[in-house]
Design a protein around this motif. Structure first.
Motif, PDB file in Angstrom:
ATOM      1  N   TYR A 330       0.841  -1.201   0.000  1.00  0.00           N
ATOM      2  CA  TYR A 330       0.000   0.000   0.000  1.00  0.00           C
ATOM      3  C   TYR A 330       0.873   1.246   0.000  1.00  0.00           C
ATOM      4  CZ  TYR A 330      -3.305   3.570   1.372  1.00  0.00           C
ATOM      5  OH  TYR A 330      -4.064   4.721   1.407  1.00  0.00           O
ATOM      6  N   ASP A 335      -4.911   5.351  -3.609  1.00  0.00           N
ATOM      7  CA  ASP A 335      -6.347   5.647  -3.573  1.00  0.00           C
ATOM      8  C   ASP A 335      -6.745   6.806  -4.488  1.00  0.00           C
ATOM      9  OD1 ASP A 335      -6.585   3.642  -1.676  1.00  0.00           O
ATOM     10  OD2 ASP A 335      -6.268   5.017  -0.007  1.00  0.00           O
ATOM     11  N   ASP A 340      -8.547  -0.492  -4.703  1.00  0.00           N
ATOM     12  CA  ASP A 340      -8.035  -1.773  -4.228  1.00  0.00           C
ATOM     13  C   ASP A 340      -9.117  -2.835  -4.373  1.00  0.00           C
ATOM     14  OD1 ASP A 340      -6.564  -3.743  -3.023  1.00  0.00           O
ATOM     15  OD2 ASP A 340      -6.699  -2.920  -0.998  1.00  0.00           O
ATOM     16  N   THR A 346      -3.686  -4.603  -2.818  1.00  0.00           N
ATOM     17  CA  THR A 346      -2.642  -4.070  -1.946  1.00  0.00           C
ATOM     18  C   THR A 346      -2.484  -4.953  -0.706  1.00  0.00           C
ATOM     19  OG1 THR A 346      -4.096  -2.654  -0.604  1.00  0.00           O
ATOM     20  CG2 THR A 346      -3.222  -1.720  -2.666  1.00  0.00           C
ATOM     21  N   HIS A 348      -0.808  -4.617   3.446  1.00  0.00           N
ATOM     22  CA  HIS A 348      -0.342  -3.693   4.479  1.00  0.00           C
ATOM     23  C   HIS A 348       0.670  -4.330   5.426  1.00  0.00           C
ATOM     24  CE1 HIS A 348      -4.096  -1.890   3.059  1.00  0.00           C
ATOM     25  NE2 HIS A 348      -3.683  -0.739   3.566  1.00  0.00           N
TER      26      HIS A 348
END
Length: 399
Positions: A330, A335, A340, A346, A348
């Motif tokens: 990410y 965005d 996503d 993505t 994290h």
């Protein structure tokens, strides 16, 4: 109408040249930057003569060159520079304040650092993809040759901190502190270097600076960038190297092989620290071979270098433009351009990455639908041509 394009063999140059030509712009190529034997004075004289002979709308380059900015200011000609790397330390040169500059930065955090030095002339603009070129090259290629692929450097050859460690140029206490700071960063969040910066004292940063006689100087910069250089030229490449090795080994050692899946790495880097369970290939030609890897991989990985703190690397745009399925760490700017789960996937943290690789290896229809949507989105709004049109909009509004 013409422009002068200063070239130095960046792989992004041909796509911008094509985009300018699509708009009917005559592109005059200055190839002096391609020769290491040409002196700076010779480059200045040659470019000055080209400007005098052709009266261009502007001079253009990939990344920023202070000598071009200073020459264009003297001759009252616009200089347009688009960064494709981050960091680019030259953007902090005092020449960045010229009113004839039109500087476009793809990483918003980098943009925020320098924008106030010339607010009417510095802009944030994402990178783009050459959809037409890639579609023509790839044609109807649709077969899969690779399960999971990563194309890129491990960053060990781009790691000056490692060279300082090999030379034993740093005190043990300094090594301990930055090792702990990098480890904390990699364990806590996937993007950027915020935790590294917060964890280190100014003494540690200055020790790294003082250990390298080739440290990038600040004497021609708009402010002292020593801390920024230390973080981005030493700690971030080292963190990127450690992270890429960690992720690739983690994937290779996972149980994908039980289902016959393999990780494929395409790199020119030294791979001695990598697991023997992955398939290691040599480097691939960025323009001719890499697109086929992207198209023919079930899953393409993007592991953003730590110095790109918010923006989207070129790999993201290229994978999607090749109709490749992408799993990427990410980044805050994702965005702004993509959804996503609709255009790409993505992660994290590392556990999430492993889980999503498992899932999408087993769900081909979802994977291919996302790849198709990502391709359509990039071709609609993310072409290099879109970026060139934005440049002309800004240039013409400045006159």
């Amino acid at each position: 109408m013409n422009i002068i394009f200063y070239r130095y063999k960046s792989i992004c140059e041909p796509d911008f040249i094509d985009a300018f030509k699509v708009l009917g712009i005559d592109v005059i190529e200055d190839i002096q930057g391609m020769s290491p034997s040409v002196t700076l004075d010779e480059k200045i004289i040659h470019l000055g003569n080209l400007i005098a002979a052709n009266h261009p709308l502007f001079v253009f380059s990939i990344n920023y060159y202070p000598f071009i900015a200073m020459l264009c200011e003297k001759l009252h000609v616009f200089y347009v520079a688009v960064t494709v790397d981050c960091p680019v330390f030259e953007i902090f040169n005092t020449s960045v304040r010229s009113k004839f500059n039109r500087l476009f930065l793809f990483d918003k955090e980098q943009y925020n650092l320098i924008h106030d030095e010339n607010p009417d002339c510095i802009f944030h603009m994402p990178l783009g993809a050459a959809c037409t070129r890639l579609s023509t090259l790839l044609g109807n290629t649709s077969d899969y040759r690779y399960d999971i692929s990563f194309v890129g450097s491990l960053y060990n050859e781009k790691d000056p901190l490692e060279k300082l460690l090999v030379k034993n140029s740093l005190p043990f206490s300094v090594k301990e502190q930055f090792a702990a700071a990098i480890n904390s960063q990699l364990e806590s969040e996937v993007f950027g270097y915020k935790r590294i910066k917060e964890s280190l004292t100014s003494n540690v940063l200055s020790d790294i600076k003082n250990a390298d006689p080739d440290f990038y100087p600040s004497n021609m910069s708009v402010f002292d960038i020593s801390e920024y250089v230390t973080l981005n030229d030493y700690l971030c490449p080292h963190a990127t190297y450690l992270e890429r090795v960690k992720i690739l080994n983690m994937i290779a050692e996972n149980n994908y092989s039980a289902n016959g899946y393999k990780l494929h790495l395409f790199t020119q880097s030294n791979t001695k620290t990598l697991s023997d369970k992955m398939m290691i290939h040599g480097g691939v030609d960025s323009l001719k071979e890499m697109p086929f890897v992207f198209r023919q991989s079930k899953i393409n990985l993007n592991i953003t270098t730590r110095s790109i703190t918010s923006g989207l690397s070129q790999r993201i745009w290229d994978v999607l433009a090749c109709k490749g399925f992408l799993i990427t760490n990410y980044q805050p700017e994702i965005d702004l351009y993509f959804k996503d789960g609709e255009h790409l996937i993505t992660y994290h943290n590392y556990t999430e990455l492993i889980d999503k690789i498992h899932y999408y290896l087993e769900h081909a229809q979802e994977r291919e639908t996302i790849a198709q949507r990502g391709f359509e989105e990039v071709c609609a709004n993310g072409r290099v041509l879109n970026r060139v049109l934005e440049i002309f909009k800004i240039i013409t509004s400045s006159n």
